[in-house]
Scaffold this active site. Structure first.
Site, mmCIF file in Angstrom:
data_model
loop_
_atom_site.group_PDB
_atom_site.id
_atom_site.type_symbol
_atom_site.label_atom_id
_atom_site.label_comp_id
_atom_site.label_asym_id
_atom_site.label_seq_id
_atom_site.Cartn_x
_atom_site.Cartn_y
_atom_site.Cartn_z
ATOM 1 N N GLU A 149 14.676 -14.831 -1.217
ATOM 2 C CA GLU A 149 14.984 -16.034 -0.437
ATOM 3 C C GLU A 149 13.921 -17.120 -0.631
ATOM 4 O OE1 GLU A 149 15.609 -15.238 3.690
ATOM 5 O OE2 GLU A 149 16.740 -13.398 3.317
ATOM 6 N N ASP B 247 0.829 -1.194 0.000
ATOM 7 C CA ASP B 247 0.000 0.000 0.000
ATOM 8 C C ASP B 247 0.868 1.250 0.000
ATOM 9 O OD1 ASP B 247 -2.748 1.165 0.412
ATOM 10 O OD2 ASP B 247 -1.813 1.900 2.247
#
Length: 552
Positions: free
Chosen positions: A266, A206
């Site tokens: 990752e 956001d």
């Protein structure tokens, strides 16, 4: 034993993402508010649309003063939506249906009821004292600078505990975090890790360009009247009077984005989608925020969410600008979402025009975002002041009526109580006009817009050029927009008559085969002339010389 196939790390390129506003999607427990189990119940419907992912608006613990965008606990589910176990059910159901899950994450601010803020406001010397943006007043007691809140008034709120002001770019109950503090950044990264470990496939961030404010809290300069824009906020909002170079859009944002991307990398095949809230620099920031392997995967700006009608010239103008400032980035496009008037009403679209816009969205370069109910042709509901929930609308009523008109409940079955959304009293009322556009009714009508959306999404999925191809030859003639989408293996010509007036054209040189008949694609006449009726499209695939000469 055969090793399981690795997930595609680039699945998000050219993806179609369906936004779910959980309060209004499906209520499973008769309290009038949609919830996570409601999403589970309707996941089969979402899968039937053919979308690649869902984006779920905030469901975290919150006092709901801004309906979930004021987070009081990032790592828990608000009881009105269910529990963490219910969220796990959403992940399982979506993944079983072949749908990825993106969740909305609000990083720039929290609720005033967050434990971090309680600690920060308690003392200037506490362990989290500088986790939020605090400042002493000017000598005369007024706010530190001239920054304004999107929701009206000063962006500063006086706190008597610390005898200081704190920054809030939105509601006064939404204090801004101080991301100049590396410990704040690390805490937010751990929030992301919590949800990644729970199985999410990415985040919608956001207001990502609001993450940092100028360390020195310098004033924002004024904008000349002719430079003001209501793309982001209504024209009655004085927020439009400033160039917000110091309260947002700061260069430090890129360093934190790099930390976010390192964390995401990752994990296998996760993505990021940034919302850029800016009226003048949105496309430029889109390019900066998505350019390279240490940036966000994709972003969207507000150009196609504006009140301004989206005609052929405007689309071409935006696409040209993207090519200039974001050529190496990755855009995402939307015509509607939970913050703006539904585009069927905003642009006054006829049913034929709505179909054209759906097809156009599926042909644009980048990702495509659909907002729940868009596929039904839902229009903006007219909410009375007495029923209004949105604080933004209550502040600027009646010149601006807020965002509730696009947040009314989904309509599933017009024969059921509250159109199948809830057996309780819905948190916002439904209109009879939208009730008649319910899923149940449209499923039974072959010509309904719901089926057009399904066909358009499927058409995009069949053509790599539309998903990941480059865009070439953007051209406007009167009200008709032309462009081509190109990969090494495929070239597709797209033409859109964005008007009520018929138009005659020619296809580019070469041999072309009309495609997309299920979504109303026009065919050229035997002499190669292309007649486009009002709100008609033409989609054609180039036939190579080798294919033409190949034996039947």
């Amino acid at each position: 034993m055969t090793e399981p196939e690795s997930p595609d790390p680039d699945w998000w390129r050219g993806s179609v993402i369906y936004q779910i506003y959980p309060r209004s999607f499906q209520d499973s427990n008769a309290d009038g508010i949609g919830d996570l189990q409601g999403i589970v119940q309707r996941i089969g419907y979402v899968a039937s649309l053919g979308v690649d992912a869902i984006w779920i608006s905030p469901f975290y613990r919150s006092p709901m003063k801004d309906f979930g965008y004021d987070v009081s606990d990032y790592c828990d589910v608000d009881p009105i939506f269910g529990s963490l176990a219910d969220f796990d059910d959403v992940i399982a159901a979506a993944h079983d249906a072949g749908i990825r899950v993106i969740i909305d994450l609000v990083l720039s601010h929290t609720s005033e009821q967050h434990a971090w803020f309680a600690n920060s406001r308690a003392s200037r010397d506490g362990s989290l004292a500088d986790w939020y943006v605090w400042s002493d007043p000017k000598p005369d007691g007024t706010a530190p600078n001239n920054w304004l809140s999107i929701f009206g008034g000063s962006a500063w709120h006086w706190d008597p505990r610390r005898e200081q002001y704190y920054l809030h770019n939105f509601l006064a109950s939404q204090p801004d975090l101080n991301l100049h503090n590396p410990h704040v950044q690390s805490a937010l990264l751990e929030v992301m890790r919590f949800w990644l470990n729970r199985g999410v496939d990415g985040f919608r961030f956001d207001t990502v360009n609001f993450l940092f404010a100028d360390k020195d809290l310098r004033d924002n300069p004024a904008l000349e009247k002719e430079q003001r824009s209501d793309i982001l906020t209504p024209s009655v909002n004085p927020y439009n009077y400033q160039d917000h170079v110091n309260s947002k859009n700061r260069p430090e944002t890129l360093d934190f984005i790099a930390r976010i991307r390192a964390l995401l990398d990752e994990y296998d095949a996760v993505t990021s989608l940034g919302e850029i809230g800016d009226a003048t620099k949105g496309l430029q920031l889109l390019g900066e925020y998505t350019r390279g392997a240490d940036r966000l995967h994709m972003c969207y700006a507000f150009e196609f969410l504006a009140v301004e009608p989206l005609n052929a010239s405007r689309v071409a103008e935006v696409l040209y600008a993207v090519n200039q400032v974001a050529r190496d980035g990755w855009p995402a496009w939307a015509f509607s979402n939970h913050d703006v008037m539904r585009h069927a009403s905003r642009w006054g679209l006829s049913p034929a025009a709505q179909r054209l816009y759906a097809t156009l969205l599926m042909c644009l370069p980048g990702a495509a975002c659909l907002y729940q109910g868009e596929e039904l042709g839902l229009e903006e509901d007219d909410i009375s002041f007495e029923d209004l929930q949105d604080p933004y609308g209550r502040e600027f009523w009646p010149e601006y009526k807020g965002r509730d008109g696009c947040r009314t409940p989904m309509v599933w079955d017009q024969t059921e109580s509250n159109a199948g959304f809830s057996s309780g009293v819905p948190w916002l009322p439904l209109s009879n006009e939208n009730r008649h556009r319910a899923v149940h009714a449209q499923e039974a009508e072959p010509g309904a817009i719901l089926h057009h959306y399904r066909n358009a999404i499927a058409f995009r999925g069949k053509h790599a050029a539309l998903k990941v191809g480059r865009q070439e030859g953007v051209y406007v003639f009167t009200d008709v927009l032309h462009f081509q989408r190109v990969t090494e293996e495929e070239t597709i010509f797209c033409a859109f008559n964005m008007s009520d007036t018929p138009s005659m054209h020619s296809l580019p040189s070469g041999t072309w085969k009309t495609i997309g008949r299920k979504i109303g694609s026009a065919s050229p006449s035997p002499d190669g002339r292309l007649h486009l009726g009002p709100w008609q499209v033409c989609l054609a695939k180039k036939i190579s010389e080798a294919a033409q000469s190949a034996p039947p």
